[in-house]
Design a protein around this motif. Structure first.
Motif, PDB file in Angstrom:
ATOM      1  N   VAL A  18       0.890  -1.154   0.000  1.00  0.00           N
ATOM      2  CA  VAL A  18       0.000   0.000   0.000  1.00  0.00           C
ATOM      3  C   VAL A  18       0.936   1.213   0.000  1.00  0.00           C
ATOM      4  N   ILE A  19       0.754   2.080  -0.996  1.00  0.00           N
ATOM      5  CA  ILE A  19       1.655   3.221  -1.168  1.00  0.00           C
ATOM      6  C   ILE A  19       0.837   4.513  -1.104  1.00  0.00           C
ATOM      7  N   VAL A  20       1.235   5.415  -0.210  1.00  0.00           N
ATOM      8  CA  VAL A  20       0.629   6.746  -0.146  1.00  0.00           C
ATOM      9  C   VAL A  20       1.665   7.689  -0.750  1.00  0.00           C
ATOM     10  N   SER A  21       1.224   8.467  -1.759  1.00  0.00           N
ATOM     11  CA  SER A  21       2.188   9.299  -2.471  1.00  0.00           C
ATOM     12  C   SER A  21       1.581  10.634  -2.879  1.00  0.00           C
ATOM     13  N   ALA A  22       2.458  11.589  -3.101  1.00  0.00           N
ATOM     14  CA  ALA A  22       2.076  12.909  -3.617  1.00  0.00           C
ATOM     15  C   ALA A  22       3.280  13.472  -4.355  1.00  0.00           C
TER      16      ALA A  22
ATOM     17  N   LEU B 235       2.288  -5.570   3.329  1.00  0.00           N
ATOM     18  CA  LEU B 235       1.454  -6.541   4.042  1.00  0.00           C
ATOM     19  C   LEU B 235       2.344  -7.636   4.637  1.00  0.00           C
ATOM     20  N   GLU B 236       2.241  -7.804   5.949  1.00  0.00           N
ATOM     21  CA  GLU B 236       3.045  -8.799   6.650  1.00  0.00           C
ATOM     22  C   GLU B 236       2.371 -10.165   6.672  1.00  0.00           C
ATOM     23  N   LYS B 237       1.104 -10.184   6.252  1.00  0.00           N
ATOM     24  CA  LYS B 237       0.365 -11.442   6.167  1.00  0.00           C
ATOM     25  C   LYS B 237      -0.705 -11.278   5.100  1.00  0.00           C
ATOM     26  N   ASP B 238      -1.293 -12.380   4.666  1.00  0.00           N
ATOM     27  CA  ASP B 238      -2.360 -12.338   3.672  1.00  0.00           C
ATOM     28  C   ASP B 238      -3.562 -11.586   4.216  1.00  0.00           C
ATOM     29  N   TRP B 239      -4.258 -10.878   3.322  1.00  0.00           N
ATOM     30  CA  TRP B 239      -5.501 -10.201   3.664  1.00  0.00           C
ATOM     31  C   TRP B 239      -6.658 -10.930   2.990  1.00  0.00           C
ATOM     32  N   PRO B 240      -7.482 -11.675   3.732  1.00  0.00           N
ATOM     33  CA  PRO B 240      -8.669 -12.301   3.134  1.00  0.00           C
ATOM     34  C   PRO B 240      -9.673 -11.220   2.724  1.00  0.00           C
ATOM     35  N   MET B 241     -10.105 -11.278   1.481  1.00  0.00           N
ATOM     36  CA  MET B 241     -11.001 -10.256   0.931  1.00  0.00           C
ATOM     37  C   MET B 241     -12.463 -10.637   1.146  1.00  0.00           C
TER      38      MET B 241
ATOM     39  N   PRO C  54      -5.954  -2.941   9.859  1.00  0.00           N
ATOM     40  CA  PRO C  54      -5.231  -1.736  10.298  1.00  0.00           C
ATOM     41  C   PRO C  54      -3.868  -1.680   9.614  1.00  0.00           C
ATOM     42  N   LEU C  55      -3.487  -0.504   9.190  1.00  0.00           N
ATOM     43  CA  LEU C  55      -2.136  -0.296   8.681  1.00  0.00           C
ATOM     44  C   LEU C  55      -1.348   0.312   9.834  1.00  0.00           C
ATOM     45  N   TYR C  56      -0.580  -0.530  10.489  1.00  0.00           N
ATOM     46  CA  TYR C  56       0.181  -0.090  11.651  1.00  0.00           C
ATOM     47  C   TYR C  56       1.284   0.863  11.238  1.00  0.00           C
TER      48      TYR C  56
ATOM     49  N   ILE D 229      -3.460   6.876  -3.069  1.00  0.00           N
ATOM     50  CA  ILE D 229      -3.229   5.602  -2.387  1.00  0.00           C
ATOM     51  C   ILE D 229      -3.231   4.541  -3.487  1.00  0.00           C
ATOM     52  N   THR D 230      -2.176   3.767  -3.518  1.00  0.00           N
ATOM     53  CA  THR D 230      -1.990   2.756  -4.553  1.00  0.00           C
ATOM     54  C   THR D 230      -1.787   1.401  -3.892  1.00  0.00           C
ATOM     55  N   MET D 231      -2.324   0.365  -4.501  1.00  0.00           N
ATOM     56  CA  MET D 231      -1.984  -1.002  -4.091  1.00  0.00           C
ATOM     57  C   MET D 231      -1.280  -1.669  -5.260  1.00  0.00           C
ATOM     58  N   ASP D 232      -0.157  -2.270  -4.956  1.00  0.00           N
ATOM     59  CA  ASP D 232       0.657  -2.991  -5.931  1.00  0.00           C
ATOM     60  C   ASP D 232       0.926  -4.357  -5.320  1.00  0.00           C
TER      61      ASP D 232
END
Length: 186
Positions: free
Chosen positions: A108-112, A122-128, A135-137, A158-161
């Motif tokens: 997850v990338i926050v950019s400007a 992501l430190e673990k899989d995210w079940p959708m 939470p993004l710690y 906000i980008t997800m790659d």
């Protein structure tokens, strides 16, 4: 001609008024601290993988632009000195298939423009599953980097790659950045 006694009275009044003004400003009476939430819906289209025998890890890349224009920000825009981050979350708003997972290691990338990217891995899989919230710690100083981006009060992305466990799926994720804006009333 001003008499010394009158001058002394004026100086005492002035000193008294200055003490009141300093006292009021030091107690924060003229400061504003307001909570606000910046939100954006990220639509991810994981294309169908037509490769024969393709592994179940299809790459995707998707972005959403967010303009910080909440009522709280607009009320104080010209007087905001600082934007602090309280919390960042990602909630699955919708998914077109069952048993979809965004895989560990996705970003997850926050950019400007002109700012250093803030990257969460992501430190673990995210079940959708719909309504799952992640939470993004404050990983690797993430919050400070996002604060630096938000302090300009300009549009950011906000980008997800990453990789999905399935192809041919549509996913919508709602990102919420809970922030505290600080500034002066005057």
């Amino acid at each position: 001609e001003t008499k010394p006694v009158e001058t002394m009275k004026h100086m005492k009044k002035f000193a008294f008024l200055m003490m009141i003004a300093v006292g009021l400003s030091s107690c924060g009476l003229f400061n504003v601290d307001v909570d606000t939430t910046l939100s954006g819906l990220l639509n991810i289209d994981v294309e169908e993988d037509m490769a024969k025998g393709a592994a179940d890890n299809t790459h995707f890349y998707s972005s959403v632009s967010i303009t910080p224009d909440t009522d709280e920000i607009n009320d104080y825009r010209d007087r905001i000195d600082d934007v602090g981050i309280n919390n960042i979350t990602a909630t699955v708003a919708s998914v077109s298939k069952e048993n979809v997972v965004i895989q560990e290691g996705s970003k997850v990338i926050v950019s400007a423009f002109g700012k250093k990217d803030a990257i969460y891995i992501l430190e673990k899989d995210w079940p959708m599953d719909e309504n799952n919230t992640f939470p993004l710690y404050d990983q690797d100083n993430l919050y400070a980097e996002v604060e630096e981006i938000l302090n300009d009060l300009e549009t950011f992305d906000i980008t997800m790659d990453g990789y999905s466990s399935q192809s041919g799926v549509l996913i919508t994720i709602k990102f919420n950045i809970e922030a505290k804006i600080s500034g002066s009333i005057f």
